[in-house]
Motif scaffolding. Structure first.
Motif, short mmCIF file in Angstrom:
data_model
loop_
_atom_site.label_atom_id
_atom_site.label_comp_id
_atom_site.label_asym_id
_atom_site.label_seq_id
_atom_site.Cartn_x
_atom_site.Cartn_y
_atom_site.Cartn_z
N UNK A 32 0.84 -1.20 0.00
CA UNK A 32 0.00 0.00 0.00
C UNK A 32 0.88 1.24 0.00
N UNK A 33 0.27 2.33 -0.50
CA UNK A 33 1.06 3.55 -0.69
C UNK A 33 0.77 4.56 0.41
N UNK A 34 1.82 5.17 0.94
CA UNK A 34 1.69 6.24 1.93
C UNK A 34 1.47 7.57 1.21
N UNK A 37 5.63 6.74 -0.94
CA UNK A 37 6.40 5.51 -0.69
C UNK A 37 5.46 4.32 -0.46
N UNK A 38 5.99 3.14 -0.65
CA UNK A 38 5.19 1.91 -0.57
C UNK A 38 5.64 1.04 0.60
N UNK A 39 4.65 0.48 1.31
CA UNK A 39 4.90 -0.43 2.43
C UNK A 39 4.29 -1.79 2.09
N UNK A 40 4.94 -2.86 2.52
CA UNK A 40 4.37 -4.18 2.26
C UNK A 40 3.24 -4.47 3.25
N UNK A 41 2.08 -4.84 2.72
CA UNK A 41 0.95 -5.25 3.55
C UNK A 41 1.10 -6.74 3.87
#
Lengths: 172, 172
Positions: free
Chosen positions: A153-155, A159-163
């Motif tokens: 998912x995108x902040x 930037x992108x974080x792994x769900x």
């Protein structure tokens, strides 16, 4: 919230991709090198739980796939994006198809699937031609097996974080 | 290769942390906001498979934990690092203990466990005092439940990629 599904390659390949991305890709700091399997889609907190379950089911049935880099290529003149071309194969295609067919969540992809790892983008035409020439002189041959995919998912800052990660269990 | 284990909080909390990290944390672009559960350790390709299996087993037995932010604090004078303090609780402590006890892979932690999310670091003493004062005036109260942890590896440029996520299944 914005979600996407990608495969992260090995450290070796990510380091190679980053040696170019560091200079030529303004998205360098938003996400580590990856191959997109399902482009950005919107889902709310409830929907994403269903999506995650469906991705888990798809991963369970999908076999690990061979990732074979053959050459550097470019999407110009559509966009001045330079990428490592990933050779297509049955496992990869059927995984992509499962994640993007109409019965699954999200929009249908606008373009046909060109498996790739982006290494440069948002270039001017002059830069594009120069850099493509330079990168083509480097070594880009690489092979490995990908046995997992990642739902991200995108902040707000981009930037992108792994769900969640899903192992390709190959039980089909 | 270097590995670590973290929990990524929700998008809401990550966005809040990034509003500070963007300006005050030089590691901002290497990893999205996180709480470290097991600090950096070295493992080779074979070892990490064993580690991943053990983490999976620990996660299966661990209950999701409550993440409750109470205040902004600092590690000064040890280091000029400012963080959101996460309130400790039994679930979090036993998860940390399982990931760091001597029967598990890696070195024992050097310091006692202070659950936190870093929002500023590598500051001069003057900056530290100024910024801590400013941040303390902002809103930092937040609660959520963490139901997954992430095993990461580090690339040569210092950035972190997720190797695998593990759901805290609470079957203990």
């Amino acid at each position: 919230m914005k979600y996407g599904i990608v495969a992260f390659p090995s450290k070796t390949l990510q380091d190679l991709a980053n040696s170019y991305r560091k200079r030529y890709d303004p998205h360098y700091s938003r996400i580590t090198p990856h191959m997109t399997l399902k482009g950005v889609f919107e889902a709310n907190d409830k929907e994403i739980e269903t999506v995650a379950k469906e991705v888990a089911e798809i991963a369970r049935k999908s076999r690990p796939f061979h990732l074979n880099l053959t050459k550097v290529s470019s999407f110009a003149p559509i966009t001045n994006t330079i990428y490592f071309k990933v050779e297509s194969n049955d496992e990869l295609l059927s995984l992509h198809e499962a994640l993007n067919n109409e019965s699954f969540f999200g929009e249908q992809p606008e373009y046909s699937f060109v498996p790739h790892i982006t290494i440069a983008q948002k270039l001017s035409s002059g830069e594009h031609d120069d850099i493509l020439g330079q990168i083509k002189m480097g070594n880009t041959s690489h092979e490995e097996t990908i046995d997992r995919i990642h739902l991200l998912y995108q902040l707000e800052d981009g930037s992108w974080t792994v769900y969640e990660t899903f192992r390709l269990a190959g039980e089909a």
